[in-house]
Design a protein around this motif. Structure first.
Motif, mmCIF file in Angstrom:
data_model
loop_
_atom_site.group_PDB
_atom_site.id
_atom_site.type_symbol
_atom_site.label_atom_id
_atom_site.label_comp_id
_atom_site.label_asym_id
_atom_site.label_seq_id
_atom_site.Cartn_x
_atom_site.Cartn_y
_atom_site.Cartn_z
ATOM 1 N N HIS A 93 11.172 98.910 -6.415
ATOM 2 C CA HIS A 93 9.658 98.642 -6.580
ATOM 3 C C HIS A 93 9.257 97.172 -5.755
ATOM 4 O O HIS A 93 8.218 97.477 -4.882
ATOM 5 C CB HIS A 93 9.632 97.892 -8.067
ATOM 6 C CG HIS A 93 8.136 97.824 -8.465
ATOM 7 N ND1 HIS A 93 7.050 98.586 -8.099
ATOM 8 C CD2 HIS A 93 7.541 96.933 -8.957
ATOM 9 C CE1 HIS A 93 5.982 98.296 -8.568
ATOM 10 N NE2 HIS A 93 6.195 96.943 -9.030
ATOM 11 N N GLU A 94 9.931 96.292 -5.446
ATOM 12 C CA GLU A 94 9.650 95.268 -4.741
ATOM 13 C C GLU A 94 9.498 95.518 -3.375
ATOM 14 O O GLU A 94 8.745 95.169 -2.700
ATOM 15 C CB GLU A 94 10.704 93.904 -4.632
ATOM 16 C CG GLU A 94 10.794 93.355 -6.300
ATOM 17 C CD GLU A 94 12.047 92.410 -6.404
ATOM 18 O OE1 GLU A 94 12.670 92.471 -5.497
ATOM 19 O OE2 GLU A 94 11.745 91.754 -7.425
ATOM 20 N N ARG A 137 19.507 108.133 -16.617
ATOM 21 C CA ARG A 137 18.238 108.429 -17.615
ATOM 22 C C ARG A 137 17.537 106.938 -17.704
ATOM 23 O O ARG A 137 16.174 107.040 -17.242
ATOM 24 C CB ARG A 137 18.798 108.595 -19.027
ATOM 25 C CG ARG A 137 17.582 108.982 -19.791
ATOM 26 C CD ARG A 137 18.222 109.465 -21.363
ATOM 27 N NE ARG A 137 18.942 108.314 -21.880
ATOM 28 C CZ ARG A 137 20.175 108.435 -22.304
ATOM 29 N NH1 ARG A 137 20.886 109.767 -21.698
ATOM 30 N NH2 ARG A 137 20.807 107.846 -22.629
ATOM 31 N N ARG A 138 18.468 105.937 -17.736
ATOM 32 C CA ARG A 138 17.579 104.623 -17.943
ATOM 33 C C ARG A 138 17.355 104.001 -16.571
ATOM 34 O O ARG A 138 16.177 103.331 -16.631
ATOM 35 C CB ARG A 138 18.883 103.526 -18.441
ATOM 36 C CG ARG A 138 18.897 103.927 -20.220
ATOM 37 C CD ARG A 138 20.011 103.118 -20.821
ATOM 38 N NE ARG A 138 21.485 103.338 -20.209
ATOM 39 C CZ ARG A 138 22.297 102.366 -19.554
ATOM 40 N NH1 ARG A 138 21.991 101.283 -19.423
ATOM 41 N NH2 ARG A 138 23.513 102.825 -19.181
ATOM 42 N N ARG A 169 10.162 104.388 -13.710
ATOM 43 C CA ARG A 169 8.705 104.891 -14.198
ATOM 44 C C ARG A 169 7.738 103.806 -14.566
ATOM 45 O O ARG A 169 6.675 103.957 -14.644
ATOM 46 C CB ARG A 169 8.866 106.170 -14.942
ATOM 47 C CG ARG A 169 9.205 107.406 -14.258
ATOM 48 C CD ARG A 169 8.857 108.654 -15.084
ATOM 49 N NE ARG A 169 9.567 108.505 -16.155
ATOM 50 C CZ ARG A 169 10.930 109.053 -16.686
ATOM 51 N NH1 ARG A 169 11.619 109.660 -15.481
ATOM 52 N NH2 ARG A 169 11.333 109.184 -17.935
ATOM 53 N N GLU A 170 8.510 102.932 -15.602
ATOM 54 C CA GLU A 170 7.813 101.830 -16.179
ATOM 55 C C GLU A 170 7.217 100.977 -15.104
ATOM 56 O O GLU A 170 6.294 100.296 -15.135
ATOM 57 C CB GLU A 170 8.792 101.012 -17.046
ATOM 58 C CG GLU A 170 9.189 101.834 -18.328
ATOM 59 C CD GLU A 170 10.134 100.913 -18.970
ATOM 60 O OE1 GLU A 170 10.652 99.947 -18.380
ATOM 61 O OE2 GLU A 170 10.825 101.578 -20.182
ATOM 62 N N VAL A 193 10.298 109.789 -9.896
ATOM 63 C CA VAL A 193 11.279 109.939 -8.686
ATOM 64 C C VAL A 193 12.006 110.916 -8.529
ATOM 65 O O VAL A 193 12.402 111.587 -9.784
ATOM 66 C CB VAL A 193 11.862 108.457 -8.904
ATOM 67 C CG1 VAL A 193 12.896 108.521 -7.765
ATOM 68 C CG2 VAL A 193 11.010 107.106 -9.107
ATOM 69 N N PRO A 194 12.158 111.675 -7.406
ATOM 70 C CA PRO A 194 12.984 112.710 -7.143
ATOM 71 C C PRO A 194 14.375 112.378 -7.727
ATOM 72 O O PRO A 194 14.910 111.060 -7.646
ATOM 73 C CB PRO A 194 13.070 113.071 -5.855
ATOM 74 C CG PRO A 194 11.816 112.478 -5.371
ATOM 75 C CD PRO A 194 11.415 111.177 -6.017
#
Length: 274
Positions: free
Chosen positions: A124-125, A143-144, A150-151, A157-158
């Protein structure tokens, strides 16, 4: 040979931990070598140090590739930065990889618990979520990691399946019918959706026999449900050619040179975006 009707115009070629005949896997030199051959996609792995630095490194310990001992998760980046892979190359940070090779995309295998939090934050950064596919053999970590991404980004995301998703898809391909639609709904709480399955061609079962996993039936089933099939880790030219004729969507290989040469012979190299 019975082949799938599906023929990707440009199969995905993934350089497994980059490309190094000298064993310097997951190093900047290996990634650069794959890039120079023409690769768009690099398969790599992440483990995270005790001070939160995400590394391109497959094992949880240093032993196999550096000749020294110690757990990655118990060491700081400053300590690990002194080590050398195959005696010559430093262990790179994922952040360095993403910034030094902005033209490359990365298939990232989340190997440890600390990376579940550290990897999404780093991607993200750096604004790099559009250049990665996230996976893990651990469905829980996959999963996590995906949910945290997504958060942070608000976007999917693929991703390729974990081990449990791969097994579920295989079982449903044998059952046929509406099995995948039903199984996917029932397993939604535990198995995050995926657009790709990355799978070995064969699996050795008890007694030493090998079970063929990548069959025309399996490929047809996956493709009908919009799932691409990548096969790992394929290092012989003849087997690469067989799988491409079968209709697989991608190949993961240690021999990036051989796969690129074969695809060039088939008029499928370099990848369109390279």
């Amino acid at each position: 040979m019975t082949t799938s009707a599906h023929r990707p115009a440009s199969p995905a070629a993934l350089a497994h931990r980059g490309f190094s005949r000298e064993g310097a896997e997951n190093t900047l030199d290996a990634f650069r070598a794959a890039r120079d051959i023409g690769y768009e996609w690099i398969e790599t792995d992440v483990n995270t140090t005790s001070d939160g630095v995400v590394l391109c490194f497959h094992d949880g310990t240093l032993d196999r590739v550096t000749g020294t001992t110690g757990s990655v998760s118990a060491m700081t980046w400053e300590r690990i930065s002194c080590e050398r892979v195959a005696g010559v190359c430093g262990i790179p940070r994922l952040g360095d990889l993403l910034t030094q090779f902005p033209e490359l995309k990365f298939n990232i295998d989340v190997k440890d618990e600390a990376s579940v939090a550290a990897l999404p934050r780093l991607l993200h950064e750096l604004g790099a979520t559009d250049r990665v596919r996230v996976t893990s053999f651990s469905e829980s970590r996959r999963r996590r990691t995906l949910r945290r991404l997504r958060e942070l980004t608000g976007e999917p995301v693929p991703t390729s399946s974990g081990k449990e998703g791969m097994r579920l898809l295989l079982a449903c391909s044998w059952l046929g019918g509406p099995s995948w639609r039903i199984a996917r709904r029932l397993a939604a709480r535990w198995i995050e959706p995926f657009d790709t399955v990355q799978i070995p061609r064969r699996h050795r079962v008890r007694g030493g026999a090998e079970l063929e996993l990548v069959t025309p039936r399996f490929l047809d089933f996956a493709h009908r449900h919009g799932i691409a099939v990548h096969v790992w880790t394929v290092n012989e030219t003849a087997e690469m050619a067989e799988l491409l004729e079968l209709g697989v969507d991608g190949i993961v290989t240690d021999r990036a040179d051989l796969l690129a040469g074969l695809l060039e012979q088939r008029g499928q190299w370099p990848p369109p975006r390279v």
